[in-house]
Design an enzyme around this catalytic site. Structure first.
Site, PDB file in Angstrom:
ATOM      1  N   ASN A  72      30.077   5.144  21.459  1.00  0.00           N
ATOM      2  CA  ASN A  72      30.365   5.452  20.057  1.00  0.00           C
ATOM      3  C   ASN A  72      30.145   6.926  19.764  1.00  0.00           C
ATOM      4  O   ASN A  72      29.065   7.464  20.075  1.00  0.00           O
ATOM      5  CB  ASN A  72      29.431   4.630  19.151  1.00  0.00           C
ATOM      6  CG  ASN A  72      29.635   4.934  17.676  1.00  0.00           C
ATOM      7  OD1 ASN A  72      30.647   4.550  17.106  1.00  0.00           O
ATOM      8  ND2 ASN A  72      28.689   5.630  17.062  1.00  0.00           N
ATOM      9  N   GLU A  73      31.145   7.567  19.191  1.00  0.00           N
ATOM     10  CA  GLU A  73      31.032   8.956  18.694  1.00  0.00           C
ATOM     11  C   GLU A  73      30.217   9.857  19.626  1.00  0.00           C
ATOM     12  O   GLU A  73      29.328  10.584  19.183  1.00  0.00           O
ATOM     13  CB  GLU A  73      30.446   8.966  17.279  1.00  0.00           C
ATOM     14  CG  GLU A  73      31.371   8.312  16.276  1.00  0.00           C
ATOM     15  CD  GLU A  73      30.944   8.487  14.818  1.00  0.00           C
ATOM     16  OE1 GLU A  73      29.829   8.961  14.558  1.00  0.00           O
ATOM     17  OE2 GLU A  73      31.746   8.131  13.941  1.00  0.00           O
TER      18      GLU A  73
ATOM     19  N   TYR B 281      35.803   8.987   7.432  1.00  0.00           N
ATOM     20  CA  TYR B 281      35.253   8.606   6.127  1.00  0.00           C
ATOM     21  C   TYR B 281      35.740   9.617   5.092  1.00  0.00           C
ATOM     22  O   TYR B 281      35.662  10.824   5.331  1.00  0.00           O
ATOM     23  CB  TYR B 281      33.717   8.571   6.189  1.00  0.00           C
ATOM     24  CG  TYR B 281      33.219   7.465   7.090  1.00  0.00           C
ATOM     25  CD1 TYR B 281      33.222   6.149   6.660  1.00  0.00           C
ATOM     26  CD2 TYR B 281      32.794   7.734   8.387  1.00  0.00           C
ATOM     27  CE1 TYR B 281      32.797   5.119   7.491  1.00  0.00           C
ATOM     28  CE2 TYR B 281      32.366   6.712   9.232  1.00  0.00           C
ATOM     29  CZ  TYR B 281      32.373   5.412   8.776  1.00  0.00           C
ATOM     30  OH  TYR B 281      31.976   4.386   9.595  1.00  0.00           O
TER      31      TYR B 281
ATOM     32  N   GLU C  95      36.652   2.928  12.801  1.00  0.00           N
ATOM     33  CA  GLU C  95      35.777   3.144  11.637  1.00  0.00           C
ATOM     34  C   GLU C  95      36.590   3.906  10.605  1.00  0.00           C
ATOM     35  O   GLU C  95      37.031   5.033  10.875  1.00  0.00           O
ATOM     36  CB  GLU C  95      34.537   3.973  11.999  1.00  0.00           C
ATOM     37  CG  GLU C  95      33.486   3.198  12.750  1.00  0.00           C
ATOM     38  CD  GLU C  95      32.171   3.972  12.913  1.00  0.00           C
ATOM     39  OE1 GLU C  95      31.811   4.759  11.998  1.00  0.00           O
ATOM     40  OE2 GLU C  95      31.523   3.792  13.958  1.00  0.00           O
TER      41      GLU C  95
ATOM     42  N   GLN D  66      31.981  -0.740   6.608  1.00  0.00           N
ATOM     43  CA  GLN D  66      31.692  -1.911   7.403  1.00  0.00           C
ATOM     44  C   GLN D  66      31.973  -3.169   6.582  1.00  0.00           C
ATOM     45  O   GLN D  66      32.688  -3.049   5.588  1.00  0.00           O
ATOM     46  CB  GLN D  66      30.244  -1.845   7.880  1.00  0.00           C
ATOM     47  CG  GLN D  66      29.998  -0.565   8.748  1.00  0.00           C
ATOM     48  CD  GLN D  66      28.650  -0.565   9.479  1.00  0.00           C
ATOM     49  OE1 GLN D  66      27.937  -1.547   9.533  1.00  0.00           O
ATOM     50  NE2 GLN D  66      28.266   0.582  10.049  1.00  0.00           N
TER      51      GLN D  66
HETATM   52  O1  AHR Z   1      29.398   3.363   9.913  1.00  0.00           O
HETATM   53  C1  AHR Z   1      28.281   4.170   9.785  1.00  0.00           C
HETATM   54  C2  AHR Z   1      28.147   5.187  10.913  1.00  0.00           C
HETATM   55  O2  AHR Z   1      29.169   6.129  10.799  1.00  0.00           O
HETATM   56  C3  AHR Z   1      28.300   4.656  12.311  1.00  0.00           C
HETATM   57  O3  AHR Z   1      27.108   4.165  12.823  1.00  0.00           O
HETATM   58  C4  AHR Z   1      28.735   5.859  13.079  1.00  0.00           C
HETATM   59  O4  AHR Z   1      29.531   5.521  14.185  1.00  0.00           O
HETATM   60  C5  AHR Z   1      29.472   6.696  12.052  1.00  0.00           C
HETATM   61  O5  AHR Z   1      29.065   8.012  12.096  1.00  0.00           O
END
Ligand code: AHR
Length: 539
Positions: A209-210, A281, A332, A389
């Site tokens: 992840n990331e 995001y 995400e 989420q």
């Molecule tokens: O979804 C919240 C966080 O955002 C996750 O844990 C991460 O992968 C991202 O930076």
């Protein structure tokens, strides 16, 4: 054509008015909310023109061991709302109804320090550990087997995340063996000793992840990560040849290594993976400085990101002379900016702390609608997507000890889940009224996407970014006219900042939309200012 003239707008408006007077509308949006008419949009709909079969996994979601997503979210043993497994029945029922196709688990940042062995076997023997991604305490009472049992009950499929931070390729392959091999080997027999005789056959996996992010446990360079992902992929595929593997792409276009990271990673592991991840995001502060009209155009930036990452994949495919085309996993995405600082992201050594409990308003829901349109328009390349989420943590569903409520963003997401079926349509929208957005030029007020189901049902999703005016839509049906209206709903309101909460769970909910009027192969309707609408017609 009638809608090119002002006369046409009035005609349609009055037709809708007649329908309202005849009592055809349930609870139409208030006309006062749409302060005026801003212009007309012509939409050409040809049901013979589809983009790609829709992989429903583009509307998946995500559950991380973070805050109250798992504990108090989906798992709350010993409380009146829990079943015999400790699963929250109210949340489980809602998610089953939503038909979420896929759920990513267990993280997120969490996964990069997670030892999956801590979360399997007798619960009394599982260690309580310090969780370092979110500075919390993890009891491990919910682990991989609980998640997979929950998935079965929720009617969803897992997208398993692997620890490629502190974890090794060897332990990644061991988890595949634990889950997918029937019996007779070290890890499959361990699963059987834990009371699970049948292998699960988990197919979809995220290789870390990331890993591009300096915040990530085990963060490393693109080349180091690419080599590690290749090694993990190779070992995992020896255990199970049917796996679909997703490499860690950039965690967003604002990172300094965006696209370079993706290229360098794929140069190392292209032959071992099927897809690459994208994360994003959106917020209404940094880029947009609170300008809501600008904010509502940001789904176009998601599309730009998709195109750029796809271009890198194709570039690496070219230099590798590979016949394989990678797909994209937008695993995400959401709006997230309020609960993003200080205490909101630091568990301060507590168990199930309140973290990332973003409360969403109407404008967030409208952008989520636009983002769904963007995913639909790119569904020929994006095969997996996860709204990040699902419960309590930047989520459509919020719980407390006695119940739950649905946030504003639940509604566009749920429409996608219920109605976006079959194939994405190539919807042609003639340029209509637009506004200027920095970096994006002239952005049309309306954003339209659609699907065609196998039974001939046509669904349109329409975002109206115009904060002041409604707009007329005239659909020309190029093939068969969709004369039988099945549903028409709209999410709108006078206050873009209105939110739901436990005190007012229904402040922002969909309403019945004015019914479109169809005659002679064309359908006319009006979408109100600040709205996201869905219309469905049967064959
Ligand atoms: O979804 C919240 C966080 O955002 C996750 O844990 C991460 O992968 C991202 O930076």
């Amino acid at each position: 054509m009638a809608f090119r003239s002002r006369r046409g707008f009035l005609k349609a408006a009055s037709a809708a008015g007649v329908a309202a007077a005849a009592g055809h509308l349930l609870a139409p949006f208030s006309r006062a909310q749409a302060s005026g008419l801003g212009g007309a949009f012509r939409v050409d709909l040809d049901t013979r023109r589809t983009l790609a079969p829709l992989d429903r996994n583009i509307f998946g979601s995500f559950l991380e061991h973070l805050g109250r997503a798992i504990y108090e979210g989906i798992y709350d043993p010993g409380t009146p709302l829990a079943d015999g497994n400790g699963f929250r029945t109210d949340v489980l029922d809602e998610i089953r109804k939503m038909q979420v196709p896929m759920v990513r688990y267990p993280g997120g940042n969490f996964v990069s320090g997670y030892h999956w062995l801590d979360g399997v076997g007798p619960k009394k023997d599982r260690p309580t550990v310090l969780e370092k991604a979110w500075d919390s305490v993890e009891t491990n009472q919910f682990g991989t087997n609980e998640f997979l049992a929950w998935c079965k009950l929720a009617g969803t499929t897992p997208l398993m995340g692997l620890n490629l931070g502190t974890g090794t390729p060897e332990m990644a392959a061991a988890l595949v063996e634990y889950l997918n091999v029937e019996k007779g080997t070290k890890w499959s027999d361990l699963r059987r000793s834990h009371g699970i005789a049948e292998p699960y056959g988990v197919t979809n996996w995220c290789l870390g992840n990331e890993m591009d992010g300096p915040w990530q446990i085990g963060h490393m360079s693109a080349t180091e990560y690419g080599e590690k992902a290749a090694d993990a992929g190779r070992q995992m595929r020896y255990v199970d040849r049917n796996l679909k593997l997703i490499a860690c792409g950039s965690s967003g276009p604002r990172t300094s290594t965006f696209l370079v990271w993706d290229r360098e990673v794929l140069e190392q592991c292209y032959e071992y993976v099927d897809g690459i991840s994208l994360h994003r995001y959106f917020d209404n502060t940094t880029e947009t400085a609170g300008n809501s009209a600008y904010f509502l155009a940001l789904n176009l930036s998601m599309e730009r990101q998709i195109n750029q990452v796809a271009a890198v994949c194709d570039y690496v495919q070219g230099i590798k002379r590979s016949p394989k085309k990678l797909w994209l996993s937008f695993d995400e995405w959401n709006v997230w900016y309020r609960a993003r600082n200080g205490v909101d992201v630091d568990g301060q050594g507590r168990q199930a702390p309140h973290l990332l409990e973003e409360v969403y308003n109407l404008e967030d829901a409208l952008l989520v609608g636009g983002l769904i349109n963007s995913l639909l328009r790119n569904s020929d390349r994006v095969r997996v997507g996860c709204l990040a989420q699902l419960v309590n943590v930047i989520a459509p569903i919020m719980t407390n000890a006695t119940g739950m409520y649905l946030q504003t963003i639940f509604y566009p997401y749920n429409w996608a889940l219920q109605y976006a079926r079959g194939a994405a349509l190539q919807v042609l929208v003639e340029p209509g009224p637009s506004y200027e957005v920095p970096g994006y030029g002239k952005v049309p007020y309306l954003d339209v996407a659609g699907t065609l189901d196998a039974d001939g049902t046509v669904t349109l999703f329409i975002l109206n970014r115009d904060l002041s005016n409604g707009h007329q839509v005239e659909i020309t049906w190029e093939a068969k006219a969709g004369s039988r209206l099945l549903d028409s709903y709209v999410l709108t309101g006078s206050d873009l900042k209105a939110m739901n909460g436990f005190d007012a769970p229904k402040r922002v909910v969909p309403q019945a939309a004015e019914k479109p009027v169809t005659s002679a192969g064309s359908t006319k309707m009006e979408v109100p200012a600040r709205s996201y609408s869905v219309y469905r017609w049967g064959a």
